[in-house]
Scaffold this active site. Structure first.
Site, short mmCIF file in Angstrom:
data_model
loop_
_atom_site.label_atom_id
_atom_site.label_comp_id
_atom_site.label_asym_id
_atom_site.label_seq_id
_atom_site.Cartn_x
_atom_site.Cartn_y
_atom_site.Cartn_z
N GLU A 88 30.77 36.60 -27.15
CA GLU A 88 29.97 35.40 -26.95
C GLU A 88 30.73 34.15 -27.37
O GLU A 88 30.69 33.13 -26.67
CB GLU A 88 28.66 35.49 -27.74
CG GLU A 88 27.79 36.68 -27.37
CD GLU A 88 28.03 37.90 -28.24
OE1 GLU A 88 27.11 38.72 -28.36
OE2 GLU A 88 29.14 38.05 -28.80
N CYS A 113 25.64 38.11 -32.94
CA CYS A 113 25.66 38.05 -34.40
C CYS A 113 25.39 36.60 -34.83
O CYS A 113 25.25 35.70 -34.00
CB CYS A 113 27.02 38.52 -34.93
SG CYS A 113 28.38 37.35 -34.63
N HIS A 137 34.79 37.33 -30.86
CA HIS A 137 33.64 38.05 -30.30
C HIS A 137 33.41 37.58 -28.86
O HIS A 137 33.75 36.45 -28.50
CB HIS A 137 32.38 37.78 -31.12
CG HIS A 137 32.44 38.34 -32.51
ND1 HIS A 137 31.32 38.46 -33.28
CD2 HIS A 137 33.48 38.80 -33.27
CE1 HIS A 137 31.65 38.98 -34.46
NE2 HIS A 137 32.96 39.18 -34.48
N CYS A 158 28.04 34.14 -33.49
CA CYS A 158 27.91 33.90 -32.06
C CYS A 158 26.65 33.11 -31.73
O CYS A 158 26.65 32.25 -30.86
CB CYS A 158 27.93 35.23 -31.31
SG CYS A 158 29.54 36.04 -31.38
#
Length: 169
Positions: A68, A96, A66, A99
């Protein structure tokens, strides 16, 4: 800002909006490369970009890729926890749970994000494999021993554009 806080959200600076727009640009770059449309930028207290990333889960076949998490992986080895405590992470979308955990462990203490998890669930069509989106990053940050300031959703319409038509392919 705590999820339970009733305080009015302070206005963001022009620099905040500029860096959030950069994260949104990175989300479009990721999408153009065949990945999910998410981007992130970490900016130090001095206004210098410490790192940038987009989601690369399709390219790398790494489910943890992801935006991040990728940017935290880049900045953590290069900058002290003290320096990261003064940094801001700008994300095209609400982080999320995974993250948010990476942000917490990095010691970054400020997050500004674009589209929120509720809007993302709408784009995703409420798929069962995306249920973690129902847990806000604020829920994770509220459990932190140190405060993590959160601003979002911000520039939601702009942040939503890279998602249009993506999730129903």
């Amino acid at each position: 800002m705590s999820a339970s806080s009733a305080a009015v959200e302070p206005a963001l600076s022009e620099d905040d909006l500029r860096w959030l727009r950069r994260a949104i640009e990175l989300s479009a770059v990721g999408r153009a490369r065949g990945n999910r449309p998410f981007g992130a930028v970490v900016v130090g207290a001095d206004g210098r970009v410490l790192g940038e990333a987009f989601c690369d889960t399709t390219e790398t076949r790494d489910c943890t890729g992801h935006a991040e998490t990728n940017v935290v992986r880049r900045v953590s080895p290069a900058h002290s926890r003290e320096a990261l405590a003064g940094a801001t992470l700008y994300s095209s979308a609400e982080p999320c749970v995974m993250c948010a955990g990476a942000i917490f462990w990095s010691n970054i203490r400020r997050v500004v994000y674009g589209i929120d998890a509720v809007a993302l669930r709408t784009f995703r069509g409420e798929r069962d494999d995306q249920r973690d989106a129902a847990l806000s990053c604020r829920d994770v940050f509220d459990a932190s021993a140190h405060p993590i300031e959160v601003h979002g959703p911000v520039l939601g319409e702009e942040a939503a554009r890279p998602h249009e038509g993506f999730w129903r392919r």
